[in-house]
Write a protein that holds these residues in place. Structure first.
Motif, PDB file in Angstrom:
ATOM      1  N   ILE A 173       0.823  -1.344  -0.061  1.00 14.70           N
ATOM      2  CA  ILE A 173       0.114  -0.115  -0.035  1.00 14.70           C
ATOM      3  C   ILE A 173       0.788   1.306   0.213  1.00 14.70           C
ATOM      4  N   VAL A 174       0.457   2.165  -0.880  1.00 20.20           N
ATOM      5  CA  VAL A 174       1.159   3.412  -0.935  1.00 20.20           C
ATOM      6  C   VAL A 174       0.279   4.640  -0.940  1.00 20.20           C
ATOM      7  N   ILE A 175       0.624   5.486   0.206  1.00 17.33           N
ATOM      8  CA  ILE A 175      -0.400   6.606   0.045  1.00 17.33           C
ATOM      9  C   ILE A 175       0.095   7.832  -0.265  1.00 17.33           C
ATOM     10  N   LEU A 176      -0.210   8.581  -1.151  1.00 17.41           N
ATOM     11  CA  LEU A 176       0.380   9.763  -1.622  1.00 17.41           C
ATOM     12  C   LEU A 176      -0.852  10.957  -1.261  1.00 17.41           C
ATOM     13  N   ASP A 177      -0.086  11.662  -0.511  1.00 17.89           N
ATOM     14  CA  ASP A 177      -1.099  12.923   0.235  1.00 17.89           C
ATOM     15  C   ASP A 177      -0.417  14.314   0.152  1.00 17.89           C
TER      16      ASP A 177
ATOM     17  N   SER B 193       3.681   9.111 -10.742  1.00 16.39           N
ATOM     18  CA  SER B 193       4.512   8.026 -11.404  1.00 16.39           C
ATOM     19  C   SER B 193       5.474   7.224 -10.565  1.00 16.39           C
ATOM     20  N   LEU B 194       6.008   7.804  -9.674  1.00 15.23           N
ATOM     21  CA  LEU B 194       6.896   7.151  -8.827  1.00 15.23           C
ATOM     22  C   LEU B 194       6.244   6.496  -7.689  1.00 15.23           C
ATOM     23  N   ALA B 195       5.041   6.786  -7.212  1.00 14.18           N
ATOM     24  CA  ALA B 195       4.203   6.062  -6.303  1.00 14.18           C
ATOM     25  C   ALA B 195       3.818   4.906  -7.123  1.00 14.18           C
ATOM     26  N   MET B 196       3.311   4.873  -8.223  1.00 15.05           N
ATOM     27  CA  MET B 196       2.802   3.869  -8.993  1.00 15.05           C
ATOM     28  C   MET B 196       3.916   2.628  -9.138  1.00 15.05           C
ATOM     29  N   GLN B 197       5.081   3.341  -9.595  1.00 15.21           N
ATOM     30  CA  GLN B 197       6.315   2.222  -9.517  1.00 15.21           C
ATOM     31  C   GLN B 197       6.422   1.586  -8.286  1.00 15.21           C
ATOM     32  N   LEU B 198       6.303   2.190  -7.168  1.00 17.24           N
ATOM     33  CA  LEU B 198       6.736   1.751  -5.979  1.00 17.24           C
ATOM     34  C   LEU B 198       5.554   0.795  -5.124  1.00 17.24           C
TER      35      LEU B 198
ATOM     36  N   LEU C 215      -2.740   1.916  -4.514  1.00 18.60           N
ATOM     37  CA  LEU C 215      -2.191   3.205  -4.441  1.00 18.60           C
ATOM     38  C   LEU C 215      -3.276   4.210  -4.084  1.00 18.60           C
ATOM     39  N   MET C 216      -3.344   4.822  -2.897  1.00 20.09           N
ATOM     40  CA  MET C 216      -4.351   5.980  -2.778  1.00 20.09           C
ATOM     41  C   MET C 216      -3.394   7.145  -2.978  1.00 20.09           C
ATOM     42  N   THR C 217      -4.251   8.146  -3.836  1.00 14.73           N
ATOM     43  CA  THR C 217      -3.652   9.166  -4.229  1.00 14.73           C
ATOM     44  C   THR C 217      -4.529  10.333  -3.896  1.00 14.73           C
ATOM     45  N   CYS C 218      -4.062  11.530  -3.302  1.00 15.02           N
ATOM     46  CA  CYS C 218      -4.936  12.518  -2.962  1.00 15.02           C
ATOM     47  C   CYS C 218      -4.669  13.777  -3.558  1.00 15.02           C
TER      48      CYS C 218
END
Length: 139
Positions: free
Chosen positions: A70-74, A97-102, A109-112
């Protein structure tokens, strides 16, 4: 990424995550997040908060072939006004792009975006779709 007071990280740990890393470039934010571990009677051995630039952290993690379930980008508000949309879209594109690769295959991936100008214009969704296409994601 951009953990601020650690809310998402603490909830992940409370929800059963074995190891949680929160990253923020602000020292006061990281100190607050660490304080919240204690205030919530949580195991400090399972949660780590780092003061580091999120982009640099993610680039370093990629170079070490690290991925997460799980990667959370906020990120903070990157486009406070319509004038900032162009510049913000590049930052959102790079961060996502970086978060998707991780994010591990099959992971989440939760992106905000708290930038109203970005989300109301429809640019945020288009940007995510374009980033995903570039990385050959499946939807």
């Amino acid at each position: 990424m951009f953990c601020y007071s650690g809310g998402f990280a603490l909830n992940a740990a409370r929800g059963g995550a074995v190891n949680v890393i929160g990253v923020d470039s602000s020292l006061p934010a990281v100190e607050l997040a660490k304080e919240n571990i204690v205030l919530n009677n949580m195991d400090p051995g399972r949660i780590t908060f780092l003061r580091e630039d999120a982009s640099e952290f993610m680039k370093g993690a990629l170079s070490r072939n690290e991925t997460w379930d799980i990667v959370i980008l906020d990120p903070p508000k990157l486009a406070p006004r319509k004038k900032a949309l162009q510049n913000a879209s590049g930052m959102y594109r790079n961060l996502n792009s970086l978060a998707m690769q991780l994010t591990k295959r099959g992971g989440l991936l939760m992106t905000c975006s708290c930038s109203g100008a970005m989300t109301q214009s429809g640019m945020f969704l288009r940007l995510l779709q374009a980033s995903c296409t570039l990385l050959v994601c499946s939807t």
